[in-house]
Design a protein around this motif. Structure first.
Motif, short mmCIF file in Angstrom:
data_model
loop_
_atom_site.label_atom_id
_atom_site.label_comp_id
_atom_site.label_asym_id
_atom_site.label_seq_id
_atom_site.Cartn_x
_atom_site.Cartn_y
_atom_site.Cartn_z
N UNK A 1 -4.41 4.79 10.85
CA UNK A 1 -4.25 4.59 9.42
C UNK A 1 -2.77 4.53 9.05
N UNK A 2 -1.99 5.37 9.68
CA UNK A 2 -0.57 5.40 9.34
C UNK A 2 0.24 4.41 10.14
N UNK A 3 -0.14 4.26 11.41
CA UNK A 3 0.87 3.72 12.30
C UNK A 3 0.57 2.38 12.92
N UNK B 1 -4.62 0.00 1.46
CA UNK B 1 -4.47 -0.01 2.92
C UNK B 1 -5.61 -0.80 3.55
N UNK C 1 0.80 -1.22 0.00
CA UNK C 1 0.00 0.00 0.00
C UNK C 1 0.84 1.27 0.00
N UNK C 2 2.13 1.15 0.35
CA UNK C 2 2.98 2.34 0.25
C UNK C 2 3.43 2.45 -1.19
N UNK D 1 4.41 13.56 11.24
CA UNK D 1 4.68 12.74 10.07
C UNK D 1 3.75 13.21 8.97
N UNK E 1 3.15 -0.30 12.95
CA UNK E 1 4.37 0.08 13.66
C UNK E 1 4.20 -0.14 15.15
N UNK F 1 0.48 6.76 0.42
CA UNK F 1 -0.09 5.42 0.54
C UNK F 1 -1.44 5.39 -0.17
#
Lengths: 165, 730
Positions: A146-148, A67, A47-48, A89, A151, A62
């Motif tokens: 959504x982003x993290x 995603x 997705x990136x 970010x 991580x 992204x």
């Protein structure tokens, strides 16, 4: 906040992805730009999509549909990039179509209904609430998740490992 | 009182100056920690430092800092005046370090916007005890000059005098006074209560830092209208350590109204203690420093290492202190006509530097946008003049880059000093006797890089103290006569900075490392232990969770260290090499690029993706025939060039880029070499050589091996920067 104060209203940028409309709090949206040339980065999640050059600043983009593990779509001239900023970010989100900016008052927010099947809940984790606008509903996204989220998961795993030592 | 006192802007200055002073102080102390006592210069230097800190802290109303520094100043005042013998040196060293730690800690709090609320009571008590004990050794009790007493007393205007007096006041400060403008403000502040009217020159002494230099050069002038008498003023403005000369002239109201113009004639102070002398001494010191600069060449042979002289600021302490005696106080301040020609510095907010750096980066990109503009490629254009102008511009841009780069370069001295301190602390904690040595500490490195290597270096040094050097008993058993020694060295070689941490301890235990690696299943079970070269074995300790130390100590040994060290170093494009000889010690060698920001790169293309590789690692470009490429059964390929076989990486396969050329003869081979290892990289075609501005790949994207960053090309597209050593390891 006391209760007799006027009900809080929040503005959301809504966009379409798949058949649904999603909403993002307007504070985290920096700008919306048209599709750019993307430089792919090898060995990253599907997705990136890669990097774009935003007036000298290099930011990752992204694909929101990927995603959400939905079918990929072909980029066309309606495809847009929403540049969002979460915890300093900056990331661009590729979406099929920008809809509009809507105002949703807090009493029109509902917790996202879920059957609580663990794997479905997993899919659902980006949506923290649904907002009613007239007859339609917008799925409100938690940009941080959504982003993290992966991580965070990784960090947790690492932290646990550290503790075991 | 404190509210009245505007400390904005001054706090920054205070913190900056005092941090520097304390760093110097630590340097001096650690430099002489193994001596029997401090030499006179150092005692003076410490005394002066404490005095300055005391003074400025007094102004800033940080009472605890003032008190502590005052106490330590007392101790050194006593040492200086009475030269007592049998001072327990190491205890003294510890006292000085405790004080400097305390002050550092408080200043840290201040710079974080907190209050300096630490309590120094116990330190003061300790110092009192210590002072008593050394005084006990030496009966003579010197009388402490009272010049520093009660710095915060303020005068209240007497009402008795009927009419106003007018005064002209001329203040001369010692040429080495730190923050003279603050001292001047102190005087103005103390006069405020009695003044009916007050003018001073330079006018802006609060926000304008350069006024300090102005004051040093031309003195500080005050015009005052007051009820007070001359005696009152003299009591109020006392000559002190920094304040060399106070001249008060009574004048008429007319003269007062005339302002500063009438000043000139009486400026008389012209004294023989010469500026030239100061200058000369400063130069001599510099020379010594330069000598020590050059011997960064050797990493190992310790006998070839000349002692590194402590760095001194211009303004040697001795002459100032000597001139302090009665009657001699006029011996300074001749710097009226003659300017001391020393390098002058300004401190700049690092953010501004970064901004400038970014802008120059943008300029370089903009330059290539212009010079490679599509519009220029129309056939039949006459571009002679354009090309001339363009090459001039390129030259200026390159110069500009060089300048900004050199501005960002800072010596490693401070970083190394911190290590000195760590060695001192750790070795005392562990009861090991360790010498610390620095070579080439003036080697300059980009500021950003220093920030990244400070932690890893600390770790390596700690490791060396804790694990490297054996205990005294062990050393005695092994028949090692010499002291434990840790050598920190730095030098510049082939565009990189090499920083070595060397100890003469036990060395790494090959068998132990291998055994542990087997246990953790890190080795190929089919390979024999003996088939692993030393270098490879030692690299194992950089893997996560690997610690050969049997027990975890307070300092190190949890095995989370070395991998963090390595990843930190890798994040700035550096490498760590480990060498070790059993029984004789180990060497940890960091190789770090001098700078990160702008590199010279070869631009190449694979399908739609543009890659850049640092020019320095490229050996040659080769067009090879298909026959030269041999494919091994496991899919690996290698290229035969002039009878040698080199492994080959196809970037399109490696990074799964579609549309790349497959036929060897269609593309281009780039032969790169890092640390003696070579590899061929197959790309579609080369674009050219270009200076590129390195930008990090956004954190959001996880690290991809073989890529060290990205950059913006002239046409606005993005290229990926290849990391040669990463590629080779892959």
């Amino acid at each position: 906040m006391s209760e007799n104060e006027e009900v809080q209203k929040q503005k959301y940028v809504t966009f379409m992805s798949g058949n649904e409309y999603f909403g993002l709090k307007i504070e985290c949206v920096n700008e919306i730009i048209v599709m750019q040339e993307i430089t792919a980065i090898p060995e990253t999640e599907e997705y990136i999509k890669g990097l774009i050059n935003l007036r000298g600043k290099i930011i990752p983009v992204i694909d929101v549909r990927l995603r959400f593990k939905q079918e990929p779509f072909k980029y066309n001239d309606r495809t847009c990039i929403i540049v969002i900023n979460v915890d300093s970010t900056t990331v661009g989100l590729i979406v099929e179509k920008i809809a509009e900016v809507v105002e949703i008052s807090e009493d029109n927010l509902l917790p996202s209904p879920t059957l609580n099947h663990s794997d479905k809940a997993q899919q659902d984790r980006y949506v923290y609430a649904i907002g009613k606008v007239g007859n339609s509903v917008k799925l409100l996204l938690d940009p941080e998740k959504l982003l993290h989220d992966d991580m965070k998961v990784l960090e947790q795993v690492n932290a646990e490992e550290d503790e075991e030592e | 009182m404190a509210e009245e006192f505007n400390t904005e802007g001054m706090l920054d200055m205070y913190l900056f100056e005092n941090t520097q002073l304390l760093e110097q102080l630590q340097e001096i102390v650690l430099d002489q920690r193994d001596a029997d006592c401090f030499d006179d210069d150092s005692i003076n230097e410490i005394f002066r430092t404490m005095h300055t800190i005391k003074g400025s802290s007094g102004i800033m109303m940080f009472d605890e800092i003032t008190e502590v520094s005052h106490k330590l100043e007392d101790v050194f005042y006593y040492l200086r005046e009475s030269k007592p013998e049998n001072v327990p040196h190491i205890e003294l060293v510890e006292h000085v370090l405790t004080v400097s730690d305390f002050i550092m800690g408080e200043m840290e709090k201040l710079s974080n916007g907190e209050d300096a609320d630490g309590k120094a009571g116990h330190i003061v008590e300790e110092l009192d005890k210590f002072l008593k004990s050394i005084k006990g050794n030496d009966k003579e009790e010197p009388v402490r000059a009272s010049e520093n007493a009660a710095p915060q007393q303020f005068y209240i205007a007497p009402m008795a005098t009927s009419s106003s007096h007018f005064f002209r006041i001329y203040l001369t400060y010692a040429p080495d006074t730190v923050m003279a403008n603050v001292h001047a403000y102190k005087v103005v502040f103390s006069l405020k209560d009695i003044a009916e009217d007050l003018l001073h020159y330079p006018e802006d002494i609060i926000s304008d830092e350069s006024s300090g230099d102005e004051i040093l050069e031309n003195g500080f002038k005050i015009l005052l209208q007051t009820q007070a008498t001359k005696e009152d003023l003299q009591n109020l403005i006392k000559e002190s350590y920094e304040l060399k000369k106070v001249e008060i002239f009574e004048c008429t109201s007319k003269e007062f109204m005339a302002g500063f113009d009438s000043f000139g004639s009486e400026i008389l102070i012209d004294l023989e203690s010469s500026v030239e002398e100061i200058e000369k001494r400063a130069q001599e010191n510099e020379k010594e420093d330069n000598v020590s600069l050059e011997d960064g060449g050797l990493f190992i042979a310790p006998d070839s290492i000349p002692e590194i002289k402590e760095k001194k600021t211009i303004a040697p302490g001795d002459f100032v202190i000597e001139s302090k005696g009665v009657g001699k106080s006029k011996k300074l301040a001749k710097d009226k006509n003659k300017k001391i020609e020393k390098t002058s510095y300004i401190s700049v907010d690092i953010k501004k530097m970064d901004q400038l750096m970014d802008l120059i980066g943008e300029l370089v990109i903009a330059e290539s946008v212009v010079l490679q503009n599509q519009d220029l490629k129309v056939p039949g254009l006459k571009l002679d003049n354009f090309n001339k102008a363009a090459s001039q511009m390129t030259k200026i841009a390159t110069d500009l880059q060089d300048v900004i780069m050199s501005m960002r370069m800072v010596p490693l001295t401070n970083t190394f000093q911190k290590m000195n301190r760590i060695v001192f602390d750790c070795s005392r904690k562990l009861g090991k006797d360790i010498e610390f040595e620095m070579i080439g500490d003036t080697t300059e490195v980009d500021k950003n890089i220093i920030e990244h290597i400070s932690d890893p270096l600390m770790h390596l040094v700690r490791n060396a103290v804790d694990h490297g050097i054996e205990t005294m008993e062990e050393r005695a058993q092994k028949g090692k006569t010499e002291k434990g020694r840790i050598t920190l060295s730095a030098k510049t070689e082939s565009g990189k900075v090499w920083i070595g941490v060397q100890d003469n301890g036990a060395g790494l235990n090959r068998e132990k490392i291998l055994a542990k690696a087997r246990k953790h299943e890190l080795l190929d079970p089919t390979r024999l232990d003996s088939s692993y070269p030393d270098k490879e074995v030692f690299q194992l300790i950089t893997l996560p969770g690997f610690s050969t130390n049997d027990k975890v100590t307070e300092l190190s040994g949890r095995g989370v260290g070395m991998d963090v060290v390595v990843s930190n170093i890798q994040s700035v494009g550096g490498t760590l090499e480990i060498e070790s000889t059993p029984g004789q010690g180990s060497l940890m060698l960091l190789k770090i690029p001098l700078t990160l920001a702008i590199i010279d790169g070869i631009v190449m293309q694979v399908a739609k993706t543009t890659f850049v590789i640092e020019t320095g690692v490229v050996k040659e470009f080769i067009n090879v025939k298909r026959e030269s490429v041999v494919r091994k059964p496991n899919g690996e390929e290698f290229v035969m060039i002039r009878g040698e076989g080199y492994p080959m990486i196809r970037l399109s396969d490696l990074y799964h880029i579609e549309g790349g050329k497959q036929e060897i003869s269609d593309g281009m081979i780039v032969l790169i070499e890092v640390d003696g290892k070579s590899v061929c990289v197959f790309v579609d075609y080369l674009i050219g050589k270009q200076e590129i501005v390195v930008k990090p790949i956004p954190d959001y994207i996880k690290r991809v091996q073989g890529l060290s960053g990205c950059t913006q090309m002239g046409d606005g597209s993005i290229a990926l920067i290849l990391d040669a050593s990463g590629l080779i390891e892959k």
